[in-house]
Design a protein around this motif. Structure first.
Motif, PDB file in Angstrom:
ATOM      1  N   ASN A   1      27.229   3.143 -13.367  1.00  0.00           N
ATOM      2  CA  ASN A   1      26.127   3.234 -14.120  1.00  0.00           C
ATOM      3  C   ASN A   1      26.408   3.505 -15.628  1.00  0.00           C
ATOM      4  O   ASN A   1      25.923   4.624 -16.306  1.00  0.00           O
ATOM      5  N   PRO A   2      27.092   2.931 -16.192  1.00  0.00           N
ATOM      6  CA  PRO A   2      27.711   3.230 -17.532  1.00  0.00           C
ATOM      7  C   PRO A   2      26.537   3.277 -18.732  1.00  0.00           C
ATOM      8  O   PRO A   2      26.385   4.048 -19.574  1.00  0.00           O
ATOM      9  N   TYR A   3      25.412   2.384 -18.627  1.00  0.00           N
ATOM     10  CA  TYR A   3      24.387   2.331 -19.412  1.00  0.00           C
ATOM     11  C   TYR A   3      23.650   3.816 -19.120  1.00  0.00           C
ATOM     12  O   TYR A   3      23.089   4.285 -20.185  1.00  0.00           O
ATOM     13  N   LYS A   4      23.423   4.236 -18.098  1.00  0.00           N
ATOM     14  CA  LYS A   4      22.813   5.627 -17.911  1.00  0.00           C
ATOM     15  C   LYS A   4      23.639   6.647 -18.387  1.00  0.00           C
ATOM     16  O   LYS A   4      23.049   7.492 -19.286  1.00  0.00           O
ATOM     17  N   GLN A   5      24.983   6.571 -18.194  1.00  0.00           N
ATOM     18  CA  GLN A   5      25.736   7.227 -19.120  1.00  0.00           C
ATOM     19  C   GLN A   5      25.711   7.309 -20.452  1.00  0.00           C
ATOM     20  O   GLN A   5      25.395   8.355 -21.324  1.00  0.00           O
TER      21      GLN A   5
ATOM     22  N   ILE B   1      26.204   0.104 -27.914  1.00  0.00           N
ATOM     23  CA  ILE B   1      26.636  -0.058 -26.600  1.00  0.00           C
ATOM     24  C   ILE B   1      27.700  -1.205 -26.504  1.00  0.00           C
ATOM     25  O   ILE B   1      27.328  -2.165 -27.428  1.00  0.00           O
ATOM     26  N   GLY B   2      28.374  -1.509 -25.536  1.00  0.00           N
ATOM     27  CA  GLY B   2      29.456  -2.601 -25.622  1.00  0.00           C
ATOM     28  C   GLY B   2      29.740  -3.137 -24.360  1.00  0.00           C
ATOM     29  O   GLY B   2      29.124  -2.550 -23.079  1.00  0.00           O
ATOM     30  N   ALA B   3      30.681  -3.964 -24.168  1.00  0.00           N
ATOM     31  CA  ALA B   3      31.204  -4.573 -22.878  1.00  0.00           C
ATOM     32  C   ALA B   3      32.506  -4.766 -23.244  1.00  0.00           C
ATOM     33  O   ALA B   3      32.980  -5.011 -24.313  1.00  0.00           O
ATOM     34  N   THR B   4      33.271  -4.567 -22.155  1.00  0.00           N
ATOM     35  CA  THR B   4      34.854  -4.873 -22.343  1.00  0.00           C
ATOM     36  C   THR B   4      35.237  -5.652 -21.259  1.00  0.00           C
ATOM     37  O   THR B   4      35.254  -5.361 -20.076  1.00  0.00           O
ATOM     38  N   ALA B   5      36.077  -6.672 -21.443  1.00  0.00           N
ATOM     39  CA  ALA B   5      36.612  -7.561 -20.641  1.00  0.00           C
ATOM     40  C   ALA B   5      38.195  -7.078 -20.453  1.00  0.00           C
ATOM     41  O   ALA B   5      38.807  -7.118 -21.538  1.00  0.00           O
ATOM     42  N   HIS B   6      38.814  -6.887 -19.331  1.00  0.00           N
ATOM     43  CA  HIS B   6      39.777  -6.526 -19.208  1.00  0.00           C
ATOM     44  C   HIS B   6      40.612  -6.888 -17.900  1.00  0.00           C
ATOM     45  O   HIS B   6      39.911  -7.310 -17.071  1.00  0.00           O
TER      46      HIS B   6
ATOM     47  N   ILE C   1      32.364  14.435 -38.723  1.00  0.00           N
ATOM     48  CA  ILE C   1      32.693  13.068 -38.672  1.00  0.00           C
ATOM     49  C   ILE C   1      34.157  12.889 -37.690  1.00  0.00           C
ATOM     50  O   ILE C   1      35.104  13.488 -38.205  1.00  0.00           O
ATOM     51  N   HIS C   2      34.054  12.353 -36.325  1.00  0.00           N
ATOM     52  CA  HIS C   2      35.037  12.233 -35.639  1.00  0.00           C
ATOM     53  C   HIS C   2      35.662  10.835 -36.048  1.00  0.00           C
ATOM     54  O   HIS C   2      34.843   9.759 -36.028  1.00  0.00           O
ATOM     55  N   HIS C   3      36.935  10.656 -35.958  1.00  0.00           N
ATOM     56  CA  HIS C   3      37.647   9.378 -36.164  1.00  0.00           C
ATOM     57  C   HIS C   3      37.921   8.462 -35.066  1.00  0.00           C
ATOM     58  O   HIS C   3      38.896   7.949 -34.786  1.00  0.00           O
ATOM     59  N   SER C   4      36.690   8.333 -34.123  1.00  0.00           N
ATOM     60  CA  SER C   4      36.921   7.442 -33.164  1.00  0.00           C
ATOM     61  C   SER C   4      35.402   7.133 -32.671  1.00  0.00           C
ATOM     62  O   SER C   4      34.400   7.809 -33.114  1.00  0.00           O
ATOM     63  N   PHE C   5      35.225   5.990 -31.829  1.00  0.00           N
ATOM     64  CA  PHE C   5      33.883   5.893 -31.325  1.00  0.00           C
ATOM     65  C   PHE C   5      33.860   6.852 -29.814  1.00  0.00           C
ATOM     66  O   PHE C   5      34.131   6.272 -28.687  1.00  0.00           O
ATOM     67  N   LEU C   6      33.236   7.946 -30.269  1.00  0.00           N
ATOM     68  CA  LEU C   6      32.964   8.755 -29.141  1.00  0.00           C
ATOM     69  C   LEU C   6      32.004   8.086 -28.065  1.00  0.00           C
ATOM     70  O   LEU C   6      31.268   7.286 -28.459  1.00  0.00           O
ATOM     71  N   PRO C   7      32.140   8.325 -26.769  1.00  0.00           N
ATOM     72  CA  PRO C   7      33.095   9.126 -26.048  1.00  0.00           C
ATOM     73  C   PRO C   7      34.506   9.081 -25.906  1.00  0.00           C
ATOM     74  O   PRO C   7      35.284   9.740 -25.222  1.00  0.00           O
ATOM     75  N   GLY C   8      34.830   7.990 -26.480  1.00  0.00           N
ATOM     76  CA  GLY C   8      36.379   7.377 -26.272  1.00  0.00           C
ATOM     77  C   GLY C   8      37.082   8.245 -27.156  1.00  0.00           C
ATOM     78  O   GLY C   8      36.699   8.393 -28.348  1.00  0.00           O
ATOM     79  N   PHE C   9      38.300   8.575 -26.836  1.00  0.00           N
ATOM     80  CA  PHE C   9      39.433   9.282 -27.569  1.00  0.00           C
ATOM     81  C   PHE C   9      38.817  10.630 -28.373  1.00  0.00           C
ATOM     82  O   PHE C   9      38.833  10.489 -29.513  1.00  0.00           O
ATOM     83  N   LYS C  10      38.320  11.407 -27.510  1.00  0.00           N
ATOM     84  CA  LYS C  10      38.269  12.947 -28.161  1.00  0.00           C
ATOM     85  C   LYS C  10      39.363  13.596 -28.457  1.00  0.00           C
ATOM     86  O   LYS C  10      40.585  12.989 -28.120  1.00  0.00           O
ATOM     87  N   GLY C  11      39.296  14.685 -29.181  1.00  0.00           N
ATOM     88  CA  GLY C  11      40.508  15.460 -29.491  1.00  0.00           C
ATOM     89  C   GLY C  11      41.360  14.884 -30.590  1.00  0.00           C
ATOM     90  O   GLY C  11      40.956  14.161 -31.594  1.00  0.00           O
ATOM     91  N   ALA C  12      42.559  15.347 -30.642  1.00  0.00           N
ATOM     92  CA  ALA C  12      43.628  14.841 -31.687  1.00  0.00           C
ATOM     93  C   ALA C  12      44.101  13.457 -31.526  1.00  0.00           C
ATOM     94  O   ALA C  12      44.110  12.890 -30.669  1.00  0.00           O
ATOM     95  N   ASN C  13      44.622  13.009 -32.932  1.00  0.00           N
ATOM     96  CA  ASN C  13      44.995  11.625 -33.004  1.00  0.00           C
ATOM     97  C   ASN C  13      44.266  10.527 -32.369  1.00  0.00           C
ATOM     98  O   ASN C  13      44.875   9.686 -31.699  1.00  0.00           O
TER      99      ASN C  13
END
Lengths: 289, 289, 289, 289
Positions: A208-212, A221-226, B196-208
């Protein structure tokens, strides 16, 4: 190049990976000259993270595979290279896994049919029957097996493995297939299975990433191919896209908006794979566009 | 509107928040008519998450504040509204916190100076002295106090609190201020401090975060402006932007590339705040552009 | 809103356009209250260019059309309004014109089929037969008539006019239909025909825009959905998107890359039209998202 | 590469352009090997339009310029190459022309000052005095001469020519300099003068592009950095960016919104120029990122 015009020639794509050191390009280009080749496209990358050197070439040459391999063999040996040699545009044998959502499957099939995606799809496997007609329209065999418990899931995966061997599959695409693959299957398909996750990873892993995304109030919002690995949603990222949303969108609308990004992101990743443009550098991908 | 042209009039911005129910718009617009106002801009939102209704209006009227408030008072009482009434374009008193990186501070000061950002900055406080000249050029007082231990950090925060009161500060902007605010200060500034946080939250919280982004191999990096809360990097998101990167970028290059997104994202968030365009709906922001 | 829950109610979409003056919102919202309605979505715009006021409302109400119209009638008369009242989600009867390229047609049909596009497509007309199977798969009637000279073109357009009347068509979509409509047909369809042009207008009007784009060396290519007018490629713009390209792309590759933007841009424009979100302000469109 | 670590070495950037034919890469890489170099970055392009081959290399080597040139000389002669050899990171001597708007000048100076733009700016020339303080803050000499008629314009341009020679200028940047350069000056500066145009060219050439954009109702506005030629707004395009706008923006707001795109687009173009990443292929630019 005019000198080559009268001779029938092939268009090769060559990927080489080895420990970095001086002289590689000269050695490789020498082998290309020896094989009477002309480099029409070339990208290279030297990884500071792993100390490895990556090069991808497209080469036109009257040489056949034997001659080309013979010319490259000493270089490959000398520099301890991992090499792949293929013909530009050769369709890659691709197995598609799906569930009930059809947007990614439709996008892949339409592009393949229109000649925009160099893949050959001998089979679509699904745990739902809803895409039977769509897949059938494109003349692709379709099988569906409901997954309701551990046994039916194991049976489904066994059919995947069987189909991979039966059709000599080079790439498995999870086109919004909504079941988690078993670790065993992930391992077996490592480096040749691509999934589309409906969030901008590493944000919003899991269900449920969209709900999150709605709950967190993100503005894109986005999509990731991995690549698929047994570590869920943690495989090497191939491509990502985002689209702007605002506070007025509810989770259901985010789902609808995100579908476009999912389709194009997955199709892009599959295209790059089929064109031998994706190389792995540890947990990161190198994309030679 | 011609009928208003001869009379001097004001330009008001009004925000109203209340439990949703039928009739609100009619009641509010009736009060505006009573206050001889013309609605020049209007946005509204009904939150399915919280059941609350949000409306932001810009109104031209010859009425002064007392008349406008008198007209709105019965509506505000009847619908149990939280209301703010302000003058369009009034500069918001803003305290800027910085460290050594100057790109966000430069962007804020240049825009403010050029008339593109309706804020008034009586002071920049930093834990480094490196931005003294830049800030001084724009005629803004600058104070720096090194933070080396718990005591000096506490002293710095005490000066922040003092400055907030001394200058009647409405907004505190963390313009790449690289120290974590104490929970007490976060709480005291709740709803009026933007980071201003230098990432696309919620990815890469915290330092560096750029180092994390490189390691994870993401294909887009970004920046997030959010309200400060004591829960680090978890405050309500105001604005986000991303920019495409590829495998060839090392962490230092990601830092350089990301700075543009940081500057514009923070300035955008500050502009919206100063224009009363940001309303809070639980942990999510409503942005009335 | 709970008070409405027990009563069956309708979801209306109302667009009103009139000369701007104070009091409009109050009058309109009063009529909505009188019709026992609750405003669930509202956007308005006051045009400084033309002095006109535009408002679009979505309203939930137990009232039927007669009651709603009766409530609005005095307001519409008093303010000299142009009004449209419709039911949210009603499928708009849409005629699609196509040539040989299938990407836009496929995108429209897939979305319509998936429930993501509130249109009803009784017929696809083409000057090529190549899309017969694709259109047929979606159960939509398909007719093709080759256009080879003035007479066959006139016959094709006569069939368009006939089909518009036969099926009570509200919207004609030129989904990469590659023939220029006659001025007479343009005029007849004014305000209800949408074309997708394969460039970022106003750059590269006319034929072969990707070839022009390559020659000019632009760094972004795009697509533009616009209303059809007799002034070729000059009709009011509805939506535009661009995508980054670099020097290495030849015109054929630009064509392939641009198709994604064409599909999504056209589908977006059709969706907004079907949702009554597009209003005309002279030569400009107002899009109430 | 460890073998090089103990020896002091240089970082060279080499650009080579010649008629395309097989063997070029091998010959060039052979010369690099002969000069004890290691290729750290390489891009190439074969132009189907002009039949020319372009290659840009970054090379680490203990060789000095004489040794490197000696190694390359036979290759350059054999393949009839146009060659440039430079040191990576050498600041390019840049003359900035401005008028009254400061956003582009501020962006260039801030980035240069922060070490993010490898240029050296010995002088800013303006036809207005308003930027004197800003330029002075960065320690850069500033001269302004009002342009009011043909004579004062000629005098201004004479000062430009003089400054170009006096400071051995390699690049002239028109940072929102609002006067049209004379054809003579354009010719004299061909290939080394970059202008920022405040529209997405080729749309909206000439004066007041934002006013034109508003009138046309475009949904994206943009900026274009291009080489200056005597054919106004027709020079080779280097970089373009766009930003989404909607119907509610008046021309003045478009101006404000567009400034961010102008600044970043111009700074990007200047950076690529200073890094020798821009090559000309007829009327098109090749950007080796």
């Amino acid at each position: 190049m005019n000198s080559l015009a009268a001779v029938p020639h092939h268009h090769w794509v060559i990927s080489l990976v080895c420990p970095d050191q001086p002289g590689i390009v000269h050695a490789v280009s020498g082998a290309i000259v020896a094989a009477r080749g002309n480099i029409t496209e070339s990208q290279q990358f030297s990884s500071a993270d792993t100390g490895r050197f990556f090069i991808r070439l497209q080469v036109e040459s009257p040489a056949d595979r034997a001659e080309l391999e013979a010319a490259l063999a000493p270089v490959i040996a000398c520099y301890d290279m991992h090499a792949t040699i293929d013909v530009v545009g050769r369709p890659v044998r691709t197995l598609v896994l799906a569930s009930s959502a059809g947007h990614c499957v439709n996008d892949l099939l339409f592009r393949q049919h229109a000649g925009a995606l160099p893949v050959e799809i001998p089979l679509v496997l699904s745990n739902h029957s809803s895409l039977r007609d769509l897949v059938g329209f494109y003349g692709v065999p379709f099988e569906s097996y409901p997954i309701t418990d551990a046994a039916s899931k194991a049976a489904f995966e066994a059919r995947v493995i069987e189909a991979v061997e039966e059709h000599d599959i080079e790439l498995v695409v999870l086109a919004r297939y909504m079941r988690i693959l078993s670790p065993e299957l992930c391992e077996r398909l490592e480096g040749r299975a691509i999934n589309i996750h409906h969030s901008f990873l590493p944000g919003f892993k899991g269900a449920n990433p969209y709900k999150q995304a709605h709950a967190r109030g993100v503005k894109l919002i986005g999509a990731t191919a991995h690549f698929v690995t047994s570590d869920l949603d943690e495989g090497p990222i191939i491509e990502q896209n985002v689209v702007r949303v605002d506070h007025s969108r509810n989770p259901a609308e985010l789902v609808a908006i995100g579908q476009d990004e999912e389709s194009r992101t997955l199709s892009q990743a599959v295209k790059w794979f089929a064109e031998n443009r994706i190389l792995l550098d540890g947990a990161r991908t190198i994309i030679f566009q």
